[in-house]
Design a protein around this motif. Structure first.
Motif, PDB file in Angstrom:
ATOM      1  N   ASN A 209       0.813  -1.216   0.000  1.00 49.32           N
ATOM      2  CA  ASN A 209       0.000   0.000   0.000  1.00 49.32           C
ATOM      3  C   ASN A 209       0.845   1.264   0.000  1.00 49.32           C
ATOM      4  OD1 ASN A 209      -2.659   1.063  -0.005  1.00 49.32           O
ATOM      5  ND2 ASN A 209      -2.449   1.620   2.163  1.00 49.32           N
ATOM      6  N   SER A 211       3.015   4.581  -0.835  1.00 47.86           N
ATOM      7  CA  SER A 211       2.899   5.679  -1.804  1.00 47.86           C
ATOM      8  C   SER A 211       4.294   5.902  -2.378  1.00 47.86           C
ATOM      9  CB  SER A 211       2.352   6.938  -1.132  1.00 47.86           C
ATOM     10  OG  SER A 211       2.946   7.159   0.138  1.00 47.86           O
ATOM     11  N   GLY A 321       6.742   9.797  -0.783  1.00 48.18           N
ATOM     12  CA  GLY A 321       5.625   9.208  -0.074  1.00 48.18           C
ATOM     13  C   GLY A 321       6.029   8.411   1.149  1.00 48.18           C
ATOM     14  N   LYS A 326      -0.747   5.324   2.059  1.00 48.15           N
ATOM     15  CA  LYS A 326      -1.026   6.524   1.292  1.00 48.15           C
ATOM     16  C   LYS A 326      -0.817   7.763   2.153  1.00 48.15           C
ATOM     17  CE  LYS A 326      -2.187   3.805  -2.047  1.00 48.15           C
ATOM     18  NZ  LYS A 326      -1.151   3.509  -3.077  1.00 48.15           N
ATOM     19  N   ASP A 478      -1.709  13.064  -4.804  1.00 54.14           N
ATOM     20  CA  ASP A 478      -2.203  12.089  -5.786  1.00 54.14           C
ATOM     21  C   ASP A 478      -1.059  11.464  -6.562  1.00 54.14           C
ATOM     22  OD1 ASP A 478      -4.512  10.910  -7.302  1.00 54.14           O
ATOM     23  OD2 ASP A 478      -3.550  11.987  -8.951  1.00 54.14           O
ATOM     24  N   ASN A 481       0.630   8.928  -4.298  1.00 56.58           N
ATOM     25  CA  ASN A 481      -0.216   7.774  -4.035  1.00 56.58           C
ATOM     26  C   ASN A 481      -0.364   6.871  -5.254  1.00 56.58           C
ATOM     27  OD1 ASN A 481      -0.661   8.467  -1.360  1.00 56.58           O
ATOM     28  ND2 ASN A 481      -2.495   9.674  -1.831  1.00 56.58           N
ATOM     29  N   ARG A 482      -0.263   7.456  -6.446  1.00 61.55           N
ATOM     30  CA  ARG A 482      -0.397   6.670  -7.678  1.00 61.55           C
ATOM     31  C   ARG A 482       0.945   6.104  -8.156  1.00 61.55           C
ATOM     32  NH1 ARG A 482      -3.400  10.355 -11.886  1.00 61.55           N
ATOM     33  NH2 ARG A 482      -3.186   8.456 -13.135  1.00 61.55           N
TER      34      ARG A 482
END
Length: 487
Positions: A209, A211, A321, A326, A478, A481-482
């Motif tokens: 999970n 980031s 990240g 996230k 974003d 996180n992606r």
């Protein structure tokens, strides 16, 4: 701004004296480093530099407890007044240090001179100032810990044989405590990086999970010489509140009197016009006998910050990240300080300095030594900011407890804190290598600092105010996180 009284995790580099410290590098990967590794082993009785017993001890600096770091409960209405009083404490120490440096002959003739003429009166001034802080807090309905009144007295630290040097125009040492201005650095503050054993190892393992993205913002290297000696986070409304010169990139209207409103109208050096954040750090100078524009100014030469100011040849500002989950977008106007400008007297609890050389960053990182880089290699300063936020406050009374470091082993935030994009900065400098001969250093380089901190490398620090518009904060989160690489 509100307050947070949760216990703050010890920052990674503060663990250097015990073993290892965390540093964010490259594409968001965490690495670990034993920052204490050095060709010289300091005596921990006086953290921050090699200490050997001199035949006749000489006072090197004034050491006073840092009141501001202990103030975690200050009502909002009292904060402007408290900030002014804290700045007064800094000014008092600076004045005492200047008197210390100017009275060496008197000290030699009277063993009680420093105690009676400098340290004693300083303690009395500090007691009165702390008393005003107490009154300000209580009048605003807050509670004041009476133990803080015990922080008024100051002590001194003695110079050692290695420190005895300092003051020649060429930056070599003579009869003081090192440095072109007589307040450091000294030969023991430097190490040939090629002689330091590798001390960097991998960081926390990424989970599914994580980031994993990165977001780079290009804001220049302060080529336009945007400088001042203020610090709007720590000493709002106080001119020369930092007592040393800062480089500023990003927001172009940052001084002691900047407000959230003026920051939104400040303009930016960043290519993304939505990035109005302020990124600032103490300048780096080479003490080669030259003087710069501020040689006769407060925060500059008057306070021992001398030599030629070096502009970075590269300044990389990158958000990374979390290895375990996230991140949420940073709140607008979040203020974060990483590192501690007063580690020489405070000790390493909040130290977060990272020094290396190009070509060595993945092998050697230092916190209490400046590296001497080999031919073809350049000096690197790296900063890894706190990446956990309490979810409510954009600042705190001591400017620290609203944010925290992730656990260096697991990468997780402390209970009650949420992961935000971690700001990392990498500054590269073309520094003429210092030369050490017979225990003396010529052409030293050092970060600006409070004069009594003796220009130790561990005092390096960095400041940040998050100011974004046009949805930039959400875009950064974003991207991370992606798992993308954005700029």
């Amino acid at each position: 701004m509100g307050r947070n009284t949760r216990k703050r995790r010890t920052p990674p580099a503060a663990k250097a004296l015990a073993a290892v410290a965390a540093l964010a590098l490259g594409g968001g990967g965490l690495v670990w480093a034993n920052f204490h590794a050095s060709a010289h082993e300091p005596d921990q009785r006086a953290w921050g530099g090699t200490r050997t017993k001199a035949a006749t001890a000489r006072v090197a600096t004034v050491s006073c407890p840092d009141v501001g770091q202990r103030l975690t409960d200050v009502p909002e209405p009292a904060r402007p007044g408290v900030a002014r009083e804290l700045a007064a404490l800094d000014r008092q120490i600076t004045e005492a240090y200047a008197r210390l440096a100017a009275t060496r002959d008197a000290q030699a003739g009277d063993p009680g001179f420093v105690r009676n003429a400098i340290v004693g009166p300083l303690g009395e001034k500090r007691a009165a100032t702390i008393g005003r802080i107490r009154l300000g807090i209580q009048r605003a309905g807050g509670s004041f810990d009476p133990a803080l009144e015990q922080l008024a007295p100051c002590t001194t630290r003695s110079a050692n044989r290695t420190d005895a040097g300092g003051g020649r125009p060429d930056g070599s040492q003579r009869g003081g405590i090192g440095g072109q201005a007589g307040n450091g650095p000294v030969a023991a503050d430097f190490v040939d990086i090629t002689k330091v054993a590798p001390n960097v190892r991998g960081g926390p393992r990424r989970t599914g999970n994580a980031s994993t993205g990165t977001f780079t913002t290009r804001c220049g290297v302060n080529a336009n010489k945007n400088h001042n000696t203020d610090n709007v986070i720590v000493a709002p409304g106080v001119t020369n509140g930092a007592h040393h010169l800062h480089d500023y990139v990003g927001n172009q209207k940052v001084d002691a009197f900047a407000s959230d409103r003026t920051l939104l109208r400040g303009g930016t050096s960043c290519r993304d016009r939505g990035d109005l954040s302020s990124y600032y750090w103490p300048v780096l100078r080479v003490q080669d006998g030259t003087r710069d524009f501020d040689q006769n100014a407060d925060g500059g030469g008057r306070e021992g910050n001398v030599g030629r100011i070096l502009t970075p040849v590269q300044a990389e500002i990158k958000y990374v990240g979390s290895p375990v989950g996230k991140v949420v977008a940073m709140p607008r106007f979040l203020r974060v300080i990483t590192g501690d400008a007063k580690t020489t007297t405070n000790g390493p609890a909040n130290a977060n300095a990272h020094w290396s050389c190009t070509g060595f960053e993945n092998r050697v990182q230092l916190t209490d030594r400046y590296p001497i880089c080999p031919r073809g290699s350049e000096v690197v300063r790296s900063f890894a900011f706190q990446s956990c936020w309490d979810g409510r406050n954009t600042d705190s009374a001591n400017h620290r407890t609203h944010v925290a470091y992730a656990d260096p082993a697991s990468g997780a935030c402390p209970d009650g804190f949420t992961a935000v994009p971690q700001l990392t900065m990498r500054l590269v400098y073309a520094v003429p290598p210092p030369v050490i001969r017979n225990g003396q250093v010529r052409n030293a380089y050092a970060v600006d600092g409070f004069p009594e901190q003796l220009h130790k490398p561990a005092t390096d620090h960095d400041d940040f105010i998050s100011v974004t518009r046009n949805g930039l904060a959400d875009r950064i989160a974003d991207c991370l996180n992606r798992g993308l690489s954005c700029a």
